[in-house]
Design an enzyme around this catalytic site. Sequence first.
Site, short mmCIF file in Angstrom:
data_model
loop_
_atom_site.label_atom_id
_atom_site.label_comp_id
_atom_site.label_asym_id
_atom_site.label_seq_id
_atom_site.Cartn_x
_atom_site.Cartn_y
_atom_site.Cartn_z
N ASN A 31 0.82 -1.23 0.00
CA ASN A 31 0.00 0.00 0.00
C ASN A 31 0.85 1.27 0.00
O ASN A 31 0.69 2.15 0.83
CB ASN A 31 -0.99 0.00 1.17
N HIS A 55 -5.70 -8.75 5.11
CA HIS A 55 -6.19 -7.82 6.13
C HIS A 55 -7.68 -8.05 6.21
O HIS A 55 -8.42 -7.71 5.29
CB HIS A 55 -5.87 -6.38 5.73
N ASP A 91 3.54 -5.30 11.75
CA ASP A 91 2.70 -4.30 11.08
C ASP A 91 3.32 -2.91 11.23
O ASP A 91 2.61 -1.93 11.45
CB ASP A 91 1.26 -4.33 11.61
N HIS A 98 3.84 6.74 10.47
CA HIS A 98 3.27 8.03 10.07
C HIS A 98 3.97 9.08 10.94
O HIS A 98 4.36 8.77 12.07
CB HIS A 98 1.77 8.08 10.36
O1 DOR Z 1 -2.91 0.48 11.16
C1 DOR Z 1 -2.61 0.14 10.02
N1 DOR Z 1 -1.75 0.86 9.27
N2 DOR Z 1 -3.16 -0.97 9.50
C2 DOR Z 1 -3.02 -1.26 8.19
O2 DOR Z 1 -3.62 -2.21 7.77
C3 DOR Z 1 -2.24 -0.41 7.30
C4 DOR Z 1 -1.25 0.35 8.05
C5 DOR Z 1 -0.62 1.46 7.23
O3 DOR Z 1 -0.14 1.16 6.14
O4 DOR Z 1 -0.60 2.59 7.70
#
Ligand code: DOR
Length: 446
Positions: A99, A184, A312, A316
């Site tokens: 992603n 997911h 995971d 950010h």
């Molecule tokens: O909390 C999450 N952040 N869950 C996800 O499935 C994606 C991930 C992200 O890429 O920020």
Amino acid sequence: MAHFDYIIKNATCILRNTSKNWTSEVLDVGIQNGKIQSLKAGLSADAETFDATGLHLLPGLIDTQVHFRQPGLEHKETIATGLKGAALGGITGVFEMPNTAPPTDCPERLQEKLAIASKDPWANYAFFAGATPENIPQLNSLELTPGCCGVKVFMGSSTGSLLISTEELLDGVLKNGKRRVAIHSEDEALLVKRFKSLNLDSKTVFSHPEWRNEEVALTSTKKLVRLAKLNRRPVHVLHVTTAEEMAFLKQEKEGGLVTVETTPQHLTLYAPDCYERLGTLAQMNPPIRDKKHQEALWKAINDGTVDVLGSDHAPHTIEEKNRPYPKSPSGMTGVQTTVPLMLDHVNHKRLSLYRLVELLAERPCQIYGIKNKGALQVGRDADFTLVDLKTERIIENSWIASLAGWSPFDGKKVMGWPKGTMIGGNWTMLEDQLQVPLGRSFEFEF
Ligand code: DOR
């Protein structure tokens, strides 16, 4: 006298004996041409040596769920900074999620990531191909690209645009290919409905587990397992977080079609405490839930329901995370803190060191078919995580290599720390210092 390129002496090695039972033995490890050449006590040879007295040598620990943000979101993380965090945290290899922006949904995008990773390979790596409604017919060839660890499906929306929201589309994905698909699992229709009915715009992060609740997770996981069985397609349910799913999945594991992941943060943080202390820093998908769920996850770790731990790692920036909920993005860093956190749990007797090696080395290799790794065994690659179970340290943001620059575990005292990370007979990290970046793309049996 025998010759080796390098010898690790007097390490307490975690391995399986000839009867396949776990054992720990103080041994010397002779390495030649990047492989384990000899594993025995009192190895005498002409070679550079490292004295590992008092330290535990584990097969290289692998994190099969990280998000490294390149291309497109390099202000959060690059592949190089993500891989550095892995090495510093005692992780020898990662599987990276699709992603990014644009998403990894075609051969060109996979090649682009592989080329970037090969320039600064602080850990071994492989990349997932993201399923989209448009690329379903190509998935069976895409998943066979060297350096690809398989297909990833988002059944519910999370960060980014990837989404397979209907059963028809999921059925198409499962029909087009043969490798294990990483999922997911949150039900998109329920997510949309609940977002509206809960009126989330007027709420706080405490509502996050209420929006993405047990029903959202279980409904999706039941659909997934039904279609996986119908198509006889192996699936790996990522970051399982609810007691209800664990009870269901425990019954569905026979034959190995369905495998299960949970995360160190779901085993460590719990609601409402995490939201009181950390606010939106604790926001992720699927959410951190209350103690009832956390206890069920621990039970599932110890009764064998869980196959794999994945961090995971989803960085950010602090500024992004500080946006008012629900505009705050979901995700937290994790690739660097998995080993210290889990060693702390080992020291607190929540699981054994053997079980940890199963969850982060043996099972990842078995379920994804990673070649030549996952065990201390003559002939395997010399990939190791060397740990000191007796070091007490405080996890601090200043230690975090991620460009995001923060960990939800900042300030947490842990017992147990990675001392060295070795890939193919070369240290990538020793005593908190990065050494030589000699990772490669993983190879798979399929
Ligand atoms: O909390 C999450 N952040 N869950 C996800 O499935 C994606 C991930 C992200 O890429 O920020």
